[in-house]
Structures are given as structure tokens and as C-alpha cells.
Design a protein around this motif. Structure first.
Motif, PDB file in Angstrom:
ATOM      1  N   ILE A 143     -38.368  38.648 -75.548  1.00 56.87           N
ATOM      2  CA  ILE A 143     -38.215  38.758 -77.015  1.00 56.87           C
ATOM      3  C   ILE A 143     -36.750  38.532 -77.403  1.00 56.87           C
ATOM      4  O   ILE A 143     -36.454  37.813 -78.367  1.00 56.87           O
ATOM      5  CB  ILE A 143     -38.709  40.143 -77.511  1.00 56.87           C
ATOM      6  N   LEU A 144     -35.846  39.135 -76.616  1.00 59.91           N
ATOM      7  CA  LEU A 144     -34.416  38.954 -76.909  1.00 59.91           C
ATOM      8  C   LEU A 144     -34.029  37.480 -76.814  1.00 59.91           C
ATOM      9  O   LEU A 144     -33.212  36.989 -77.594  1.00 59.91           O
ATOM     10  CB  LEU A 144     -33.568  39.772 -75.931  1.00 59.91           C
ATOM     11  N   TYR A 145     -34.623  36.792 -75.867  1.00 62.98           N
ATOM     12  CA  TYR A 145     -34.354  35.364 -75.690  1.00 62.98           C
ATOM     13  C   TYR A 145     -34.820  34.588 -76.918  1.00 62.98           C
ATOM     14  O   TYR A 145     -34.117  33.701 -77.416  1.00 62.98           O
ATOM     15  CB  TYR A 145     -35.074  34.883 -74.428  1.00 62.98           C
ATOM     16  N   LEU A 146     -36.001  34.977 -77.435  1.00 63.78           N
ATOM     17  CA  LEU A 146     -36.505  34.323 -78.653  1.00 63.78           C
ATOM     18  C   LEU A 146     -35.575  34.579 -79.834  1.00 63.78           C
ATOM     19  O   LEU A 146     -35.319  33.682 -80.644  1.00 63.78           O
ATOM     20  CB  LEU A 146     -37.915  34.833 -78.978  1.00 63.78           C
ATOM     21  N   ILE A 147     -35.063  35.828 -79.889  1.00 64.81           N
ATOM     22  CA  ILE A 147     -34.119  36.156 -80.980  1.00 64.81           C
ATOM     23  C   ILE A 147     -32.855  35.299 -80.845  1.00 64.81           C
ATOM     24  O   ILE A 147     -32.333  34.775 -81.824  1.00 64.81           O
ATOM     25  CB  ILE A 147     -33.775  37.668 -80.975  1.00 64.81           C
ATOM     26  N   ASP A 148     -32.397  35.144 -79.592  1.00 64.88           N
ATOM     27  CA  ASP A 148     -31.224  34.281 -79.337  1.00 64.88           C
ATOM     28  C   ASP A 148     -31.469  32.872 -79.845  1.00 64.88           C
ATOM     29  O   ASP A 148     -30.613  32.266 -80.481  1.00 64.88           O
ATOM     30  CB  ASP A 148     -30.938  34.195 -77.827  1.00 64.88           C
ATOM     31  N   ILE A 149     -32.655  32.348 -79.543  1.00 69.83           N
ATOM     32  CA  ILE A 149     -32.951  30.955 -79.897  1.00 69.83           C
ATOM     33  C   ILE A 149     -33.032  30.783 -81.409  1.00 69.83           C
ATOM     34  O   ILE A 149     -32.453  29.861 -81.968  1.00 69.83           O
ATOM     35  CB  ILE A 149     -34.280  30.485 -79.243  1.00 69.83           C
ATOM     36  N   LYS A 150     -33.737  31.690 -82.055  1.00 67.72           N
ATOM     37  CA  LYS A 150     -33.922  31.545 -83.507  1.00 67.72           C
ATOM     38  C   LYS A 150     -32.682  32.001 -84.290  1.00 67.72           C
ATOM     39  O   LYS A 150     -32.555  31.708 -85.467  1.00 67.72           O
ATOM     40  CB  LYS A 150     -35.148  32.340 -83.989  1.00 67.72           C
ATOM     41  N   GLY A 151     -31.806  32.748 -83.613  1.00 69.57           N
ATOM     42  CA  GLY A 151     -30.584  33.205 -84.291  1.00 69.57           C
ATOM     43  C   GLY A 151     -30.808  34.391 -85.194  1.00 69.57           C
ATOM     44  O   GLY A 151     -29.888  34.863 -85.847  1.00 69.57           O
ATOM     45  N   ASN A 152     -32.042  34.860 -85.301  1.00 75.66           N
ATOM     46  CA  ASN A 152     -32.326  36.075 -86.082  1.00 75.66           C
ATOM     47  C   ASN A 152     -33.630  36.701 -85.590  1.00 75.66           C
ATOM     48  O   ASN A 152     -34.365  36.083 -84.818  1.00 75.66           O
ATOM     49  CB  ASN A 152     -32.427  35.754 -87.580  1.00 75.66           C
ATOM     50  N   SER A 153     -33.894  37.910 -86.063  1.00 75.18           N
ATOM     51  CA  SER A 153     -35.096  38.602 -85.587  1.00 75.18           C
ATOM     52  C   SER A 153     -36.211  38.592 -86.628  1.00 75.18           C
ATOM     53  O   SER A 153     -37.179  39.323 -86.524  1.00 75.18           O
ATOM     54  CB  SER A 153     -34.737  40.045 -85.208  1.00 75.18           C
ATOM     55  N   GLU A 154     -36.025  37.713 -87.642  1.00 69.83           N
ATOM     56  CA  GLU A 154     -37.037  37.689 -88.703  1.00 69.83           C
ATOM     57  C   GLU A 154     -38.226  36.783 -88.349  1.00 69.83           C
ATOM     58  O   GLU A 154     -39.336  37.006 -88.834  1.00 69.83           O
ATOM     59  CB  GLU A 154     -36.406  37.193 -90.010  1.00 69.83           C
ATOM     60  N   TYR A 155     -37.973  35.783 -87.522  1.00 73.03           N
ATOM     61  CA  TYR A 155     -39.026  34.821 -87.196  1.00 73.03           C
ATOM     62  C   TYR A 155     -40.219  35.537 -86.533  1.00 73.03           C
ATOM     63  O   TYR A 155     -40.056  36.199 -85.503  1.00 73.03           O
ATOM     64  CB  TYR A 155     -38.465  33.746 -86.257  1.00 73.03           C
ATOM     65  N   GLY A 156     -41.375  35.381 -87.126  1.00 70.51           N
ATOM     66  CA  GLY A 156     -42.619  35.940 -86.572  1.00 70.51           C
ATOM     67  C   GLY A 156     -42.544  37.437 -86.320  1.00 70.51           C
ATOM     68  O   GLY A 156     -43.211  37.954 -85.420  1.00 70.51           O
ATOM     69  N   ASN A 157     -41.711  38.123 -87.085  1.00 73.90           N
ATOM     70  CA  ASN A 157     -41.522  39.579 -86.926  1.00 73.90           C
ATOM     71  C   ASN A 157     -41.145  39.948 -85.479  1.00 73.90           C
ATOM     72  O   ASN A 157     -41.658  40.910 -84.915  1.00 73.90           O
ATOM     73  CB  ASN A 157     -42.774  40.364 -87.337  1.00 73.90           C
ATOM     74  N   ILE A 158     -40.261  39.159 -84.877  1.00 75.31           N
ATOM     75  CA  ILE A 158     -39.893  39.440 -83.482  1.00 75.31           C
ATOM     76  C   ILE A 158     -39.193  40.789 -83.389  1.00 75.31           C
ATOM     77  O   ILE A 158     -39.323  41.501 -82.397  1.00 75.31           O
ATOM     78  CB  ILE A 158     -38.948  38.362 -82.872  1.00 75.31           C
ATOM     79  N   GLY A 159     -38.441  41.109 -84.454  1.00 71.83           N
ATOM     80  CA  GLY A 159     -37.714  42.372 -84.465  1.00 71.83           C
ATOM     81  C   GLY A 159     -38.675  43.552 -84.299  1.00 71.83           C
ATOM     82  O   GLY A 159     -38.408  44.478 -83.517  1.00 71.83           O
TER      83      GLY A 159
END
Lengths: 214, 759
Positions: free
Chosen positions: B22-38
Motif C-alpha cells: 500500500i505504501l508503494y502505491l501511495i509512493d507511486i500516486k504521490g498521495n493517499s487519496e487514490y482509491g482510498n488507499i489511505g
């Protein structure tokens, strides 16, 4: 060295300012860029490479020069009557009232009270081991130096030369350099205070540091 | 351990892995809003905290649900990765580093030049490593030198892989070690750019030195790019074969830097994310883009979201590809037919799984002849880079005439200087020797007679005339300058203030005087005011001696950079020229030379594919005609960012041209004026053995703003001054503009290679 410290102190307390008068460097048409009472900043940055606030422009021969503040302070006595007019060189424009802070006042008092021993030439300087040892034992303000005493070692081109103190005898009050620093010729090395004024100077400076607001 | 405890331990591990994903996805998207990853991350953290409070079946059910969601999001993200997201992948702390490669790709290694923070430069890792292959159940081992950037796992001392000048020097040192030992070099590029400081010898100088040496390094070299940030990447990138990870990026400038320039963002202001994404897309930084442009040779496939530290199948593939690539570089030098067969086989294997066994063993040691071939192939490869990405008249007739002219001049000069001149020299030498010996013999006979004559009829001694050979008679400056060129700047009736007025008390200068009689120089302090390049064309060279060539080669917009075509057209119209470089033949007091002049009016003197090609051709002409080559840099802002990596590859390309010219016995002189920064200074200009600066010029790698933003420290106002460049040995002297011609003439007469026509 006959200075009345009380008078000096009183003067700084009643008027802790330095007024710098700004004059035109040459003839030209002046346009002010500041207002009465405006606070301006002097040059900043580690090498004072960022210019201060733009004060005015002066145009001569279609050459518009931007004149910036060399000191921080407040604009006072601005001559708006000459705005947009041709003026001669040396025409007063306004003054910058610079409020002295505690350290600046202390420095000014010290330069008047202390005997400054300057660097005879550009070199690296060290205190002699005797002076260093004495300073370690007692506080530096208590270390006395005599005329002709070896106080410094001047190191240049791998040659060390002992420098003798040539000035009024007194206590070593301030060392202006870090050991081994390259010091330019004429820059202050030591500040010596005569023994009779030592305690009084210390007291005054202590009072300025603790009691004065700014 | 009980079964349920094992399960609990497994679930802990699973949750930890999920959190990483999940942290890797946050890194890639640059935020934690995408697809409620946060929220998903919060859920995982809650599960980790209450691991022993939840029923095991419920826990695994929950984990499965989260994992499904994460996998779904990963697939969605991987479907459409934007260039800006690829940059984020490359910069993620979970991305593999050089140390991971050393651990997983090579059998064993010994780190050289320091370990960890006890290092010459922790941003550069060097190791002697062994890599093996299995051929028919037999293991063969190869020794290689591994050089690369080490980004580390967020350690501050690693500097995020930004090599300091001494780090690049360390790389150079071990390149030479590899050459001495005759082992191939594997380069791994993981750098956002070089650390922009001017400490000795200066970032630009060191990169230029590296490039210059790499042009003729007699060992096979293969490089792999994960993060290729401009000049920093080139410092260890000019190899025989360039591979790139499918999720890597290779760019002329960081997308942040490009966005700041394009958006004219002020220092300290935040960059708008959209602008950043736009610039990343425009710069064509992905592996596919670079392959299309020909700036890399092959892509190594990574998993859809990029390889991470524990991606062992990827390391296996990387190992296979590095072995294959080195084989290719070596085979090319040995036997072209064998190489072709090998390449065809390699092509057939493209996209297939990594095989367990290699079908043959190829020795990586080279004979002297093969080493020569290796250099030849490398030269040809780089000289061809960027071709086709500038506009050239493709008319068959014009091209035919040009080719014929080139052939004729080559034949003529080869005959004149290659064949007749050495013969003439030999004959002259024999005559000199014979006449010398003859005069000695004659002197023996006539000496007693002459002595007796002198004794009887003594003659008063006369001072002999001093004859300076090789120097033409100089005419009076008045005779020469009846009709001098005067800068149009002098047409304004006003005064200007010298920037040193406060320091040196310079008086205001009347512009017609300043730009006319004073040649733009303050008569009090010697400050040089900038002058247009035409002033040099008219005043530096002999009258009517300038003959421009290759003026038809024009810059274009090869990447389709949005809005750039309009700006380019404007510059072409404004300057009346097609590129920022003018190449011409000229004479200085009768000495003929070839000149390449970069000037500021056209895109700030930046270098792109057209400029690189013109420079290379100038080198070639200078080499053919045995003339000295002068690079006069009126101003250069670096590599043109709008041409992306096509611009970056001009750095090695032109350095190859310079090296070839120097090795052919030419004299290459560089003179910097006004502002010279970045890529060109860090390559084909900085590699010159003789560099000079015009007074008041500024020379360096990066400007003060970039330094401030990268290092977090301010630089003194004279940081890039010519004086400082002289102090650190970058340039060999500072010339006054008014004495430019004389200094240049003296330099041409005193310096230089053996093959020049006037030698």
C-alpha cells in the motif's frame, strides 16, 4: 581613555539610534520609492550579496540608477518636495534611523573603551601557550598583559613569529579571532581594557545585557 | 511452536507485506487519496495492532479482502502509468539499489573505494565482482568491475545517488583499473543528477574528464539505467551498450527542474502537480520513448509496477541480460558474422523466459586488434546518435554536391598533408643535415684563414637582426581598422553604471564610448559588459575570412514539445539562423582555423541534435584540413531541455568527436564568454586540454538557484567567476576581450598537436 561611561550609557539609553543621512551621489532627477516612516532593510545574505530595499532612483543621462538601502531602519525626514526634480550632488534626501541592538551598543562602547591591538599583517594567529594557559586557569577578563609581552604567534608560510604586545598595559578583555584563523592586515585581534576600568566596564555590559529590553 | 502461533506469525508477515504494497502505491500516486488507499493502510495498521484479539478465521478473511482490494488497485495503476508516476516508482525507497544488484546479480563482490559512510563518496559504489554462467552443466565465471550510483535506503550520506566530483573521480579511477586488468565494466545508473558543486575540479570538469576517458577505454562496457538524470548519468554512461529498466527514466532534466523553467516558477514556490506531470510527459523520459529515440539500446522488462528490493525473478533476468549484453559487445569485435548469428538468436529469444543454461561460453578478454575494433564500434555508435532529429536539406542534388565536395577536399588534404607534407619534411630534414655537415667540414678548412683575416682586418660587431620565424608581419592597427565594426549597442545616447562602481569607484560610462572605443570594457576596473556575437565575428577574425558551413542544418521539435515549435520559429526569425551554433572557417592574422561558436540569442545557446551534428562536422572538417579548432562560447545555457535525451546524448557524441580530433593531432581550444553552464561544459567543452575564459565570464555546472535548491546552501556571488574557474584549474587563463585576437594567435602558435598544417 578618559571616557565617562555613565554619560555614554545615558546617551545610548536616551537615544539608541544611529541616523544615517542619505544624499544623492551625483546630479540627477530623483524619484522616491519609499514613504515616511517605512521600515527598510539593509543588504542581507552571508556575503551581503542580496541588496537592501529599493530607496529611490536617480536618473542622469538616461541612466536610471536604483539606489538600495545600506542600513536597516526607518525612513524619516523624506524630502518629497524634490520628487521628480533635478538635484545637485550631495543633496540630502532622507535619513534612515537605525535602532541599535544590545550587541551593537556593547560593540560601540567597547571600541571606545578598549585598546584594540590589530593584526600587523595578513597571517594565521594563535595565542601564545602562556596566555592560553593563563586564560584557561582564570577567566579571560582577568588575564593581564604588559607592554612588550609575547602574546601572539603569527604563522605565515610555515614560519612562526612571536608578536609582542605594544600598547597600554591592561587586562585581555576580548579576543576577536579564532585560533588559527587567517586574519587580514589591520583587523582587530585583541581588546585590552585598563585595570581601573575593567570592573566598571563589565558591570555596564552586564547591565545592558540583562536590563535593556532589546 | 504451535500451529496457531505459526498462523499468527504468518498473518503478521502478510499484514506487513500488505502495508508495504500500500505504501508503494501511495509512493507511486504521490498521495493517499487514490482509491482510498489511505483508509486501506489504516485498516491494515488496525489489524496489525489487534492481531491477537481477532479470531483467526476473521483475521484471514479480512486480510484476503484487503489483499484483493490492493491487487485490484495495483492492476488499475499498472494499466496506465504516467511518466510522472514512473518517476515516483524510481524514487521510491522500495526500489532496488546497487547493493541489491551486487547481492543478487553477482556471485561475489568486493567493494572498492570505501564502504557505507566511510567512503570517498557514498553516492558512488564500486566493486570488483564475479558473475557466472552455466554452459552444459559447467560453470564459467567472469570477473567484472561494477560501478554505479548507490541511493541507499534513505541514508542522508548517500545523497540520493548524486555523485560529488570526487565520487565521479573515484569511478574514473576504477575504470582505469579495469582497463589495466582488461576486465569489462558494468555501470548501473541510479542518479537524479550530479551534485552541483564547484569544489575541485568542479562537477562539470569531472564529468567531462570521465566522458573523455570513456571514449577510448579499451574494455567492453555495458550500462543499465534505472534513474538517468542528465549529466550525472553521462559521467558513467557512455558505454558500448545501454540497457534500461522498463520502469526506469532517463531524462535531460528532472521533471521538477523542467516545470520550474517552463512555468517560470519563482524560487521557493510550490510546483503545481499538473505542470509537473505535463513536463514529465513532454520530456519523453520513459524506456519506450528512449528506445524509439535511439538513446538506449534495449529495455529490460520489470514487473508492471517496477522491480523492488526483493524481486528475485527480475534480478535473474538482469543477470542474464548483463551477461548477454557484454557477450554482444565482445562478439562484435571478434567476428561480425558470429555476432550477427548471435544477435539473430537473441532476437528470437526476446520476450521469452530466462533460460537456465547458456548455449556457449564467450571469453571477455580482447586482443589488441579487437580493442581497436571495440573503440571503432563505440565511436560509430555515438556519432550516429540523434541523427534524423534535425532538419537537413534532403535534396539529392545538393547532397550529392556536398558529398563530392567533401570527398574532393578530403582527397586533396590527405594528399597535401598526409602524403606530400611528410615527404617534403623528410627531404628538408635531409638537406638541412647535409648542409649542416657540409658547413662543419667547410668551417674546418676556412676557420684558420678567416681567423687570420679577422686579426689583420678587425670588423666592428653589429647587432644581428632578430627574425621571429612563423610570425607574419603585422600591419598598423590603423591601416587595418579604417572601417571597424561598431556594436549597435553604441547607438544609444545614454550612460550606464559599471557593476563594480561601488567597489572600485568607476564613473558612469557614456554608451557610445563604452561599446565603441572601449570595446565594452570599463576603463577603470576592466569589467566586461556583454557584447553581441557579431562583434567577435567582425573583430576577432581577419576581414572577409569567415566562411560559414553547414548553415542549412536546422533545429526542430523532435519530441513534439508543446509550445516549443512557436518559440523556435520566433528565434529563427529573430536571429536569421537555424541553430544556436555557427560553424565556419576563418583566419587570425593569416592562420586558418575552424570555429564553432555557440551564441546566446538562439534558445540561450543551448545544445540540441542540430548543434551536436554541426559541432561533430566541424571537428571532422578541422581534422581533414589539419586546422586548429576553436570553440568560442558566447553563451550556453546547457542542453536544450525541449529535445530531451536527444540533447543529453550530444554530450558523449560531441566528446567522441573532440577525442577523435585530438587523437588525430589537432589543437582544440575553448574560450568561454558571458555565461557557460551545464551539459556542454560538462562534456565536449570541458574536456578540452586548453580552455580559456574572457574576463567577467561565468563558468560552472549549475546556476546559483539550482545549487541552493539541491544543496540547501547559498553560494557566494563570485562562485562561478572566471577567476574561480582559473583557481581550480578548469581554465588555463583569463583573456581581455581587447586582446582576444593576439592571445588567440599566440595560443595557436605555441600550443597544439603535431599534425596541424603550420607545424
Amino acid at each position: 581613555m578618559d571616557i565617562n561611561l555613565n554619560d555614554l550609557l545615558r546617551r545610548y539609553r536616551s537615544h539608541p539610534f544611529e541616523d544615517y543621512f542619505v544624499e544623492t551621489p551625483h546630479t540627477g532627477v530623483v524619484f522616491f520609492k519609499v514613504k515616511e516612516g517605512q521600515t527598510v532593510k539593509g543588504p542581507s545574505g552571508e556575503w551581503l550579496h542580496r541588496p537592501g530595499t529599493l530607496l529611490y532612483t536617480i536618473e542622469r543621462e538616461r541612466n536610471v540608477k536604483r539606489m538600495t538601502a545600506l542600513w536597516s531602519g526607518q525612513i524619516s525626514g523624506i524630502r518629497l518636495d524634490i520628487e521628480g526634480r533635478f538635484v545637485e550632488a550631495g543633496e540630502p534626501l532622507f535619513s534612515i534611523r537605525h535602532q541599535l541592538d544590545k550587541e551593537e551598543i556593547i560593540d560601540r562602547i567597547l571600541t571606545q573603551v578598549l585598546y584594540i591591538f590589530s593584526a600587523p599583517q595578513r597571517a594565521r594567529y594563535f595565542l601564545t601557550p602562556e596566555i592560553s594557559a593563563r586564560m584557561e586557569k582564570r577567566s579571560k577578563k582577568g588575564v593581564s598583559v604588559e607592554f612588550g609581552e609575547d602574546v601572539l604567534i603569527m604563522s605565515l608560510m610555515k614560519r612562526d613569529t612571536v608578536v609582542s604586545y605594544e600598547g597600554v598595559p591592561g587586562s585581555l578583555y576580548k579576543v576577536y579571532f579564532n585560533s588559527g584563523d587567517m586574519v587580514e592586515q589591520g583587523a582587530p585581534l585583541l581588546g585590552i581594557c585598563s585595570p581601573d576600568k575593567l570592573q566598571y566596564v563589565q558591570k555596564v555590559i552586564h547591565r545592558i545585557r540583562t536590563e535593556w529590553e532589546k | 511452536m504451535r500451529i496457531d502461533q505459526i498462523h499468527m506469525a504468518d498473518s503478521g508477515k502478510l499484514l506487513s507485506q500488505l502495508a508495504d504494497r500500500i505504501l508503494y502505491l501511495i509512493d507511486i500516486k504521490g498521495n493517499s487519496e487514490y482509491g482510498n488507499i489511505g483508509d486501506l493502510l489504516g485498516q491494515v495498521q488496525r489489524l496489525r495492532q489487534s492481531l491477537f484479539e481477532i479470531k483467526e478465521s476473521d483475521l484471514f478473511e479480512e486480510i484476503d479482502r484487503v489483499e484483493d482490494r490492493v491487487s485490484f488497485l495495483e492492476d488499475r495503476v499498472a494499466e496506465k502509468l504516467s511518466p510522472a508516476e514512473i518517476v515516483n516508482i524510481v524514487r521510491s525507497p522500495q526500489r532496488f539499489t546497487l547493493m541489491d544488484i551486487l547481492e543478487n546479480v553477482y556471485d561475489s563482490y568486493t567493494e572498492l573505494g570505501g564502504e557505507g559512510d566511510c567512503n570517498i563518496d557514498p553516492a558512488i559504489g564500486v566493486a570488483r565482482a564475479s558473475i557466472s554462467r552455466r554452459v552444459k552443466n559447467r560453470l564459467y565465471s567472469h570477473q567484472v568491475m561494477v560501478i554505479g550510483h548507490e541511493k541507499g535506503r534513505g541514508e542522508e550520506y548517500r545523497n540520493a545517488g548524486c555523485a560529488r566530483p570526487w565520487g565521479n573521480n573515484k569511478a574514473l579511477k576504477y575504470m582505469r583499473v579495469a582497463e589495466t586488468e582488461g576486465i569489462p565494466i558494468h555501470f548501473y545508473i541510479f542518479t537524479p543528477g550530479s551534485y552541483p558543486i564547484e569544489d575541485y575540479p568542479g562537477a562539470a570538469q569531472q564529468i567531462a574528464r570521465n566522458l573523455y576517458v570513456m571514449t577510448k577505454l579499451k574494455v567492453p562496457m555495458v550500462s543499465f539505467i534505472s534513474e538517468g538524470g542528465s549529466g550525472g548519468a553521462e559521467a558513467i554512461g557512455a558505454s558500448g551498450l545501454r540497457l534500461m529498466g522498463s520502469r526506469g527514466y532517463y531524462s535531460v532534466i528532472s521533471p521538477e527542474g523542467a516545470a520550474a523553467i517552463e512555468g517560470k516558477i519563482r524560487e521557493g514556490e510550490k510546483l503545481p502537480r499538473k505542470l509537473l506531470e505535463h513536463c514529465a510527459a513532454q520530456l519523453k523520459i520513459t524506456a519506450e520513448d528512449n528506445l524509439k529515440l535511439g538513446t538506449i539500446d534495449r529495455i529490460i522488462q520489470e514487473p508492471p509496477l517496477g522491480a523492488r528490493r526483493d524481486d528475485f525473478p527480475f534480478f535473474r533476468r538482469l543477470r542474464y541480460e548483463m551477461l548477454r549484453a557484454t557477450d554482444e559487445v565482445v562478439l562484435k569485435t571478434k567476428n561480425f558474422r558470429a555476432f550477427r548469428a548471435y544477435a539473430l538468436k537473441r532476437q528470437a529469444e526476446e520476450g521469452k523466459d530466462v533460460p537456465e543454461d547458456f548455449d556457449l561460453f564467450i571469453s571477455w578478454s580482447l586482443t589488441d586488434l579487437e580493442k581497436e575494433r571495440l573503440l571503432e564500434f563505440r565511436f560509430k555508435k555515438y556519432i550516429e546518435l540523434g541523427k534524423g532529429y534535425f532538419i537537413e536539406n534532403k535534396n539529392i542534388l545538393t547532397q550529392g554536391i556536398r558529398k563530392t565536395k567533401l570527398f574532393a577536399s578530403r582527397t586533396y588534404y590527405d594528399l597535401r598533408y598526409g602524403l606530400l607534407r611528410p615527404h617534403h619534411r623528410n627531404v628538408q630534414k635531409v638537406i638541412e643535415e647535409v648542409s649542416g655537415e657540409g658547413s662543419v667540414f667547410l668551417r674546418k678548412v676556412t676557420e684558420p684563414v678567416r681567423a687570420a683575416y679577422d686579426f689583420v682586418f678587425p670588423q666592428p660587431e653589429r647587432p644581428s637582426k632578430v627574425i621571429r620565424s612563423g610570425e607574419p608581419e603585422r600591419k598598423s592597427i590603423f591601416a587595418e581598422e579604417w572601417d571597424p565594426y561598431v556594436s549597435p549597442l553604441a547607438n544609444e545616447d545614454c550612460t550606464v553604471t559599471c557593476p563594480n562602481a561601488a567597489k572600485h569607484g568607476c564613473l558612469d560610462l557614456w554608451v557610445p564610448d563604452l561599446y565603441g572605443e572601449f570595446c565594452g570594457v570599463c576603463p577603470n576596473c576592466g569589467h566586461h559588459f556583454p557584447l553581441e556575437y557579431q562583434w567577435y565575428l567582425e573583430n576577432l577574425f581577419d576581414k572577409n575570412s569567415v566562411r560559414e558551413f553547414n548553415a542549412h542544418i536546422a533545429s526542430c521539435n523532435p519530441l513534439g514539445f508543446q509550445g516549443y515549435s512557436v518559440r523556435l520559429k520566433k528565434d529563427i526569425k529573430h536571429t536569421g539562423r537555424n541553430s544556436s551554433i555557427i560553424t565556419f572557417d576563418a583566419e587570425v592574422w593569416g592562420l586558418r582555423l575552424v570555429v564553432a561558436m555557440l551564441f546566446s540569442n538562439f534558445r540561450g545557446g543551448t545544445v540540441g541534435a542540430a548543434e551536436g551534428e554541426k559541432f561533430i562536422r566541424a571537428c571532422d572538417i578541422a581534422s581533414t584540413t589539419r586546422r586548429p579548432l576553436l570553440a568560442y562560447i558566447h553563451s550556453t545555457g546547457g542542453i536544450r531541455i525541449h529535445e530531451g535525451t536527444l540533447g543529453v546524448v550530444q554530450m558523449p557524441k560531441c566528446t567522441f568527436g573532440v577525442r577523435e580530433y585530438n587523437d588525430n593531432g589537432g589543437l582544440y581550444i575553448v574560450v568561454y564568454d558571458n555565461n557557460s553552464y551545464a551539459g556542454p561544459v560538462a562534456s565536449f567543452l570541458g574536456c578540452s586540454l586548453y580552455q580559456f575564459g574572457i574576463r567577467s565570464s561565468r563558468i560552472g555546472f549549475a546556476g546559483p538557484r539550482v545549487i541552493r535548491e539541491t544543496t540547501g546552501q547559498d553560494v557566494p556571488p563570485d562562485y562561478h567567476s572566471a577567476k574561480n574557474a582559473l583557481r581550480r584549474g578548469h581554465i588555463q587563463g583569463i583573456w581581455d576581450r581587447r586582446e582576444f585576437k593576439k592571445n588567440l594567435y599566440d595560443a595557436l602558435m605555441t600550443l597544439g598537436g603535431p599534425n596541424l598544417y603550420y607545424r
